[in-house]
Design a protein around this motif. Structure first.
Motif, PDB file in Angstrom:
ATOM      1  N   MET A   1       0.848  -1.184   0.000  1.00  0.00           N
ATOM      2  CA  MET A   1       0.000   0.000   0.000  1.00  0.00           C
ATOM      3  C   MET A   1       0.883   1.232   0.000  1.00  0.00           C
ATOM      4  N   ALA A   2       0.532   2.197  -0.811  1.00  0.00           N
ATOM      5  CA  ALA A   2       1.273   3.455  -0.907  1.00  0.00           C
ATOM      6  C   ALA A   2       0.387   4.593  -0.405  1.00  0.00           C
ATOM      7  N   THR A   3       0.995   5.511   0.343  1.00  0.00           N
ATOM      8  CA  THR A   3       0.264   6.657   0.888  1.00  0.00           C
ATOM      9  C   THR A   3       1.069   7.928   0.635  1.00  0.00           C
ATOM     10  N   SER A   4       0.346   9.027   0.535  1.00  0.00           N
ATOM     11  CA  SER A   4       0.972  10.339   0.394  1.00  0.00           C
ATOM     12  C   SER A   4      -0.003  11.369   0.915  1.00  0.00           C
ATOM     13  N   GLY A   5       0.533  12.429   1.511  1.00  0.00           N
ATOM     14  CA  GLY A   5      -0.323  13.438   2.111  1.00  0.00           C
ATOM     15  C   GLY A   5       0.275  14.819   2.039  1.00  0.00           C
ATOM     16  N   LEU A   6      -0.230  15.707   2.907  1.00  0.00           N
ATOM     17  CA  LEU A   6       0.222  17.091   2.920  1.00  0.00           C
ATOM     18  C   LEU A   6       1.628  17.244   3.479  1.00  0.00           C
ATOM     19  N   ASP A   7       2.158  16.206   4.122  1.00  0.00           N
ATOM     20  CA  ASP A   7       3.524  16.274   4.629  1.00  0.00           C
ATOM     21  C   ASP A   7       4.569  16.007   3.556  1.00  0.00           C
ATOM     22  N   HIS A   8       4.137  15.848   2.285  1.00  0.00           N
ATOM     23  CA  HIS A   8       5.027  15.611   1.142  1.00  0.00           C
ATOM     24  C   HIS A   8       5.779  14.295   1.275  1.00  0.00           C
ATOM     25  N   GLN A   9       5.256  13.352   2.025  1.00  0.00           N
ATOM     26  CA  GLN A   9       5.908  12.071   2.231  1.00  0.00           C
ATOM     27  C   GLN A   9       5.196  10.998   1.416  1.00  0.00           C
ATOM     28  N   SER A  23       9.613   1.833   3.054  1.00  0.00           N
ATOM     29  CA  SER A  23      10.451   2.886   2.489  1.00  0.00           C
ATOM     30  C   SER A  23       9.653   4.175   2.435  1.00  0.00           C
ATOM     31  N   ALA A  24      10.368   5.288   2.441  1.00  0.00           N
ATOM     32  CA  ALA A  24       9.720   6.604   2.409  1.00  0.00           C
ATOM     33  C   ALA A  24      10.586   7.549   1.594  1.00  0.00           C
ATOM     34  N   ARG A  25       9.934   8.565   1.020  1.00  0.00           N
ATOM     35  CA  ARG A  25      10.636   9.552   0.201  1.00  0.00           C
ATOM     36  C   ARG A  25       9.903  10.874   0.326  1.00  0.00           C
ATOM     37  N   THR A  26      10.664  11.958   0.403  1.00  0.00           N
ATOM     38  CA  THR A  26      10.095  13.295   0.461  1.00  0.00           C
ATOM     39  C   THR A  26       9.949  13.835  -0.955  1.00  0.00           C
ATOM     40  N   LEU A  27       8.729  14.245  -1.304  1.00  0.00           N
ATOM     41  CA  LEU A  27       8.433  14.745  -2.642  1.00  0.00           C
ATOM     42  C   LEU A  27       8.390  16.267  -2.637  1.00  0.00           C
ATOM     43  N   PRO A  28       8.537  16.882  -3.801  1.00  0.00           N
ATOM     44  CA  PRO A  28       8.413  18.354  -3.854  1.00  0.00           C
ATOM     45  C   PRO A  28       7.043  18.834  -3.387  1.00  0.00           C
ATOM     46  N   GLN A  29       6.011  18.033  -3.620  1.00  0.00           N
ATOM     47  CA  GLN A  29       4.664  18.320  -3.141  1.00  0.00           C
ATOM     48  C   GLN A  29       3.930  16.994  -2.988  1.00  0.00           C
ATOM     49  N   GLY A  30       2.841  17.008  -2.235  1.00  0.00           N
ATOM     50  CA  GLY A  30       2.105  15.785  -1.987  1.00  0.00           C
ATOM     51  C   GLY A  30       1.484  15.218  -3.253  1.00  0.00           C
ATOM     52  N   ALA A  31       1.550  13.898  -3.391  1.00  0.00           N
ATOM     53  CA  ALA A  31       0.973  13.232  -4.560  1.00  0.00           C
ATOM     54  C   ALA A  31      -0.529  13.086  -4.351  1.00  0.00           C
ATOM     55  N   GLY A  32      -1.282  13.663  -5.252  1.00  0.00           N
ATOM     56  CA  GLY A  32      -2.743  13.590  -5.136  1.00  0.00           C
ATOM     57  C   GLY A  32      -3.339  12.335  -5.724  1.00  0.00           C
ATOM     58  N   HIS A  33      -2.581  11.603  -6.562  1.00  0.00           N
ATOM     59  CA  HIS A  33      -3.108  10.404  -7.218  1.00  0.00           C
ATOM     60  C   HIS A  33      -2.001   9.359  -7.260  1.00  0.00           C
ATOM     61  N   LEU A  34      -2.340   8.133  -6.854  1.00  0.00           N
ATOM     62  CA  LEU A  34      -1.406   7.005  -6.839  1.00  0.00           C
ATOM     63  C   LEU A  34      -2.072   5.822  -7.513  1.00  0.00           C
ATOM     64  N   ALA A  35      -1.263   4.982  -8.176  1.00  0.00           N
ATOM     65  CA  ALA A  35      -1.785   3.787  -8.834  1.00  0.00           C
ATOM     66  C   ALA A  35      -0.674   2.772  -8.981  1.00  0.00           C
ATOM     67  N   PHE A  36      -1.010   1.485  -8.716  1.00  0.00           N
ATOM     68  CA  PHE A  36      -0.087   0.372  -8.895  1.00  0.00           C
ATOM     69  C   PHE A  36      -0.424  -0.349 -10.190  1.00  0.00           C
ATOM     70  N   SER A  37       0.598  -0.836 -10.875  1.00  0.00           N
ATOM     71  CA  SER A  37       0.397  -1.636 -12.073  1.00  0.00           C
ATOM     72  C   SER A  37       0.374  -3.112 -11.702  1.00  0.00           C
ATOM     73  N   GLN A  38       0.110  -3.979 -12.674  1.00  0.00           N
ATOM     74  CA  GLN A  38       0.069  -5.412 -12.424  1.00  0.00           C
ATOM     75  C   GLN A  38       1.432  -5.972 -12.055  1.00  0.00           C
ATOM     76  N   ARG A  39       2.506  -5.341 -12.471  1.00  0.00           N
ATOM     77  CA  ARG A  39       3.860  -5.781 -12.155  1.00  0.00           C
ATOM     78  C   ARG A  39       4.453  -5.053 -10.975  1.00  0.00           C
ATOM     79  N   GLY A  40       3.684  -4.232 -10.273  1.00  0.00           N
ATOM     80  CA  GLY A  40       4.164  -3.584  -9.062  1.00  0.00           C
ATOM     81  C   GLY A  40       4.767  -2.220  -9.257  1.00  0.00           C
ATOM     82  N   LEU A  41       4.649  -1.615 -10.434  1.00  0.00           N
ATOM     83  CA  LEU A  41       5.145  -0.250 -10.631  1.00  0.00           C
ATOM     84  C   LEU A  41       4.178   0.737  -9.986  1.00  0.00           C
TER      85      LEU A  41
END
Length: 238
Positions: A1-9, A23-41
């Protein structure tokens, strides 16, 4: 499961184990949309940029160290989704729709009997009929179409018998009490309802009393062994 919010994480979780992020990564801004592919991308839409992260394989989570692909769009991202069995990512944005080619995103080997993306109209109809037959209970499948409209008398009698045993009396054995109208001024609706309820309570009380009186006799019969011979001392048992 992938999550992202206003903390840019952007965090990756494995729900089968502990609830700590893998694992975690700091983004330039919060990701508003996330999607996994069939191969895990993992695809993430941030403003007008779409980043895609890939892992070492299908079973491994995506690595967030470096994006696999990055694409800038002409408008703000409103939604994204991977196409099944195709290396295509559909992205909807304020400027329209964009189809991105993402090599290795889809499952190359599919089961044609389970979900065939290239099935024809006739194959889809046969698959719908098969799925419906697997969903319907086996006892309802018969050659006579009139069998489904018949009443299951055995089940109906069994349900009635269980209801009588549960209540202690048969509620359908006697017609409901209908009070006779009295003199003028004494046959109001409230008084009629009160009299009917009083009679129903008395009948129910009598039925319950009779069932309670019969329970000790049933218990004595059940406790007595079936194969025991009668004894001369049984007449003194009360």
């Amino acid at each position: 499961m992938a999550t992202s919010g206003l903390d840019h994480q952007l965090k990756i979780f494995d729900l089968r184990g502990t609830f700590q992020p893998l694992s975690a990564r700091t983004l330039p801004q919060g990701a508003g949309h996330l999607a996994f592919s069939q191969r895990g991308l993992l695809a993430a839409g941030m403003g007008d940029v779409v980043n895609i992260w890939a892992g070492q394989g299908k079973a491994s989570p995506p690595s967030l160290e470096k994006p696999y692909l990055t694409h800038r769009l002409s408008g703000h991202v409103h939604g994204l989704q991977f196409c099944p069995f195709e290396d295509v990512l559909g992205v909807g944005h304020s400027g329209g729709i964009t189809s991105m080619l993402v090599p290795g995103a889809a499952e190359p080997n599919f089961d044609g009997l389970e979900s065939n993306p290239y099935r024809s109209r006739k194959q889809r109809q046969e698959w719908e009929v098969k799925a419906l037959l697997e969903k319907v209970p086996a006892e309802l499948i018969c050659l006579d179409p009139r069998a489904l409209a018949e009443v299951d008398v055995i089940s109906l009698e069994q349900a009635k018998k269980e209801r009588i045993e549960r209540l202690g009396y048969d509620p359908e054995s006697k017609a409901p009490f209908q009070p006779k109208p009295k003199l003028k001024g004494r046959s109001s609706t409230a008084s009629l309802v009160k009299r009917k309820r009083k009679v129903m309570d008395e009948e129910h009380r009598d039925k319950v009393r009779q069932s309670l009186e019969q329970q000790p006799q049933k218990q004595e019969k059940a406790a007595k062994p079936m194969g025991a011979r009668p004894s001369a001392l049984d007449r003194f048992v009360r």
